[in-house]
Design an enzyme around this catalytic site. Structure first.
Site, short mmCIF file in Angstrom:
data_model
loop_
_atom_site.label_atom_id
_atom_site.label_comp_id
_atom_site.label_asym_id
_atom_site.label_seq_id
_atom_site.Cartn_x
_atom_site.Cartn_y
_atom_site.Cartn_z
N GLU A 54 8.72 21.32 -27.34
CA GLU A 54 9.34 21.82 -28.56
C GLU A 54 9.27 20.78 -29.68
O GLU A 54 9.58 19.60 -29.46
CB GLU A 54 10.80 22.17 -28.25
CG GLU A 54 11.63 22.63 -29.42
CD GLU A 54 13.09 22.89 -29.02
OE1 GLU A 54 13.80 23.52 -29.80
OE2 GLU A 54 13.49 22.44 -27.91
N LYS A 123 12.01 30.33 -32.93
CA LYS A 123 13.06 30.23 -31.91
C LYS A 123 14.17 31.25 -32.22
O LYS A 123 14.61 31.38 -33.36
CB LYS A 123 13.63 28.82 -31.89
CG LYS A 123 14.60 28.53 -30.77
CD LYS A 123 14.95 27.04 -30.73
CE LYS A 123 15.85 26.69 -29.55
NZ LYS A 123 16.10 25.22 -29.47
N CYS A 179 13.10 26.68 -25.70
CA CYS A 179 14.27 25.99 -25.14
C CYS A 179 15.47 26.91 -24.88
O CYS A 179 15.51 27.62 -23.90
CB CYS A 179 14.67 24.83 -26.05
SG CYS A 179 15.71 23.60 -25.19
N ASP A 376 5.50 36.48 23.95
CA ASP A 376 6.29 37.57 23.38
C ASP A 376 7.48 37.94 24.24
O ASP A 376 8.60 38.09 23.74
CB ASP A 376 5.39 38.80 23.18
CG ASP A 376 4.34 38.57 22.10
OD1 ASP A 376 4.51 37.66 21.29
OD2 ASP A 376 3.35 39.33 22.09
N THR A 496 -1.86 48.59 24.53
CA THR A 496 -2.26 49.83 25.20
C THR A 496 -1.31 50.94 24.78
O THR A 496 -0.09 50.78 24.87
CB THR A 496 -2.22 49.65 26.72
OG1 THR A 496 -3.06 48.55 27.07
CG2 THR A 496 -2.70 50.90 27.42
#
EC number: 6.3.5.1
Length: 694
Positions: A54, A123, A179, A376, A496
């Protein structure tokens, strides 16, 4: 195609930069010199956008010097100098400066590219409290009476409602605020995001006081997350006046709540930070979150007020430009130890809480689970143990069965026995071979006559017999069957149909990928969450066991606990660490295979920027050919052959934002779709031999 594939802009990334110049108060010529040097550095690194602090041309701390014409004129001269320099720089530059418009002085952000001013944004909110007295010198944006101004003989858009879009990279649409604008309850950038801005830029000075650094992080992280955008936050550094304030130069780049880059604070020299922003990710997030569009509709008046300024940039798309952004090799597993432990804690508790609710709602107090001695079923058993503890039921209410078959190894059988003993469940063993032989005999299968025919029927008979036993045992003992199949197996169809790794009464692992399950088991071993410290070695042994369905007899049966099994899952369907990477970016963001491959290459090749979970895991590397080969396997199985299995999965909790494959949740797809468009895109990727130099 080769160079374009290895270029980040080809995959909708954009390199952005935030510069923190060392300045002098009220010395625009010096400040312009520093600005141009940093802009040139940003361009040399391939950035498309660079933002400065800024009032960077004048310094923020000029106070009443802002009302001196000599200073204001010098800032305009400095702007002309920067414009001239920008003609040879293929990027957009955003600078801060004071600017007079219709007898008013505005604190402005000026967007520049290709030698011209694209637009000027004043601004909106001027702080006039504490150490700030901006209203003494400046006028807020809503006092402006014009929406365009004359600069150097050119008409330039002026106002807070400007969006800047790169015409040849349209996902890069940025908005400017200054800002204090982001410190208010409803920042201007919120409306800009609803109007399509993907990159929000804040030109700030921001003096430093104790605790402000952390608050900046919170502020910018939340705004970027809420707006589903990237947010570039600049800050003034060395050179601003310290009459009453101090400056640390803290600058930040966030993307949807995630920190990509942060500057060095309290640096003595000019410096710059870079980040590669994933614009497609931001666009996809907004597309999937339909409430984003609903919010835009409810603020239609504010959205409609925005004006789009389009311009071209000479992006370096024809040159090899590797991704500098760090890509984690394990997107489901944080590399940072503290974050990973937090993730494991949360996932584990989600699974536990979900199963508690299922048991409470059904009035059932027993669970039935098959324990193979693999990953698992181990993790599912650990979840069941904590559930019984939370329900104040004995762990013997877990009816665990290990069911050795024709190819069960000594190693996994021992691990199953040791695990059940360590958990303290009701442990039993059922030899399924007699019932399998009977089934094979009923089928007329050659194996029942002594012929070693290990076909798919031979394998599935074993899996089916185990499942049949578990469901009948659940009937008999008034329990429910707990599923063990994980997210990775569902994605690849590596299960499966209708048997234990696919079907159950409730599956606690349904949305947990294989790579995360590995770390969950390790986390349990390290924390003593379920298994006593002296008994955790069995968990480590299970982690070190090669993943195998153990359905075809091989060396492991006859050569002891160290033998290699006849079947290796990852040799068949690809390494889970790579397939989980492919799954995450395909399921979560819907990226094209070419982008997934580019990101995988960025993470996994020899000089990759990706990170490993820090203290464990092998250090595998994959070249582009290996990445393409395994991605091809993933795409064919995921899109072409496996959806019919996912269309009828049992209930199970979603645990993370990486997605689930439940047809009732994140993923609904036809069972008979083609994989052609994905495989065609993959086919266009170059070979490793045509890759960039290391």
């Amino acid at each position: 195609m080769t160079s374009r594939f290895f270029n980040l802009y080809s995959h909708h990334f954009a390199r952005v930069a935030v510069a923190i110049p060392r300045i002098r108060v009220a010395d625009p010529a010096y400040n312009v010199e520093q600005t141009i040097k940093l802009a040139q550095q940003a361009a040399s690194e391939g950035a498309a956008l660079v933002a400065f602090p800024e009032l960077g041309l004048s310094a923020y701390t000029c106070d009443d010097l802002f009302h001196q014409r000599a200073l204001l004129d010098a800032c305009l001269e400095g702007l002309q100098t920067i414009l001239a320099a920008s003609r040879s720089l293929p990027l957009a530059i955003v600078i801060g400066m004071p600017l007079r418009v219709n007898h008013m002085l505005f604190n402005c952000a000026v967007a520049i590219a290709g030698g011209r001013v694209l637009g000027v944004v004043p601004k909106s909110y001027l702080p006039n409290y504490g150490e700030f007295y901006e209203s003494r010198q400046f006028t807020p944006a809503d006092c402006a009476s014009v929406d365009q101004i004359d600069l150097f003989g050119e008409t330039v858009p002026f106002g807070v409602n400007l969006l800047f879009e790169v015409a040849n990279l349209p996902l890069l649409r940025f908005h400017l605020e200054i800002c204090e604008d982001v410190w208010v309850p409803v920042p201007p950038s919120s409306f800009a995001a609803l109007a399509g801005a993907t990159v929000l830029v804040n030109l700030s000075a921001s003096n430093v006081v104790v605790g402000k650094s952390g608050y900046r992080h919170q502020l910018v992280a939340q705004q970027s997350a809420r707006c589903m955008a990237a947010y570039l936050y600049t800050s003034a550094g060395r050179g601003e006046s310290t009459t009453d304030m101090a400056w640390d130069g803290q600058s930040l780049i966030y993307e949807k709540g995630e920190l990509l880059a942060e500057s060095e604070r309290f640096s003595d020299e000019s410096h710059i930070i870079f980040a590669d922003v994933d614009l497609e990710r931001l666009s996809t997030e907004r597309m999937k979150a339909t409430t984003f569009a609903q919010s835009a509709r409810r603020h239609a008046a504010e959205v409609a007020a925005f004006r789009v300024v389009r311009f071209d940039l000479a992006l370096p798309v024809e040159h090899t430009m590797p991704l500098a952004r760090g890509i984690e090799r394990f997107p489901y597993v944080p590399a940072d130890r503290a974050r990973r432990d937090e993730r494991c804690t949360e996932v584990y508790n989600i699974q536990v809480q979900a199963l508690i609710q299922r048991l409470a709602s059904s009035g059932i107090q027993k669970v039935v689970i098959g324990v193979s001695g693999g990953l698992d079923s181990t993790h599912a058993l650990l979840v069941c143990a904590k559930v019984m503890d939370r329900l104040k039921l004995p762990r013997t209410n877990i009816l665990a069965y290990t069911m050795p078959g024709f190819a069960t190894s000594e190693r996994t059988l021992k691990q199953a026995r040791d695990l059940m003993a360590a958990v303290g469940c009701s442990a039993q063993e059922i030899d399924i071979r007699p019932s399998c032989i009977q089934m094979l005999k009923d089928l007329g299968h050659p194996y029942s006559e002594g012929t070693p025919d290990y076909d798919i029927t031979f394998e599935n008979v074993q899996a089916g017999e185990r499942t049949n036993h578990l469901f009948r045992l659940a009937n008999f003992h008034n329990g429910i069957v707990i599923g063990t199949g994980d997210l990775s197996e569902l994605a690849l169809g590596w299960c499966t149909y209708g048997v234990g790794d696919h079907m159950s009464h409730y599956n606690v692992n349904a949305s947990v990928p294989k790579t995360l399950i590995s770390y969950l088991v390790r986390w349990v071993a390290e924390t003593g969450t379920v298994v006593a410290e002296g008994q955790s070695q069995v968990l480590i042994d299970i982690l070190d066991t090669e993943i195998s369905p153990e359905l075809v007899p091989g060396g492991a049966v006859s050569h002891g606990t160290d033998a290699k099994p006849a079947q290796s899952t990852q040799e068949r369907i690809g390494p889970y660490e790579l397939q989980d990477f492919n799954l995450f970016y395909t399921l979560r963001y819907g990226f094209k295979p070419s982008k997934v491959a580019f990101m995988a290459y960025s993470a996994w090749h020899d000089n990759a920027a990706g990170r490993w979970p820090d203290e464990t895991g092998t250090r595998n590397q994959y070249d582009l050919d290996a990445i393409k080969r395994n991605l091809s396997i993933f795409l064919f199985r995921f899109f072409k052959t496996s959806q019919f299995k996912r269309s009828c999965v049992p209930n199970g909790p979603k645990v993370g934002n990486g997605g689930s494959l439940s047809p009732r949740g994140d993923w609904r797809a036809p069972s008979d779709s083609e994989a052609t468009v994905w495989l065609d895109d993959l086919a266009n990727i170059p070979d490793s031999s045509k890759g960039p130099p290391p």
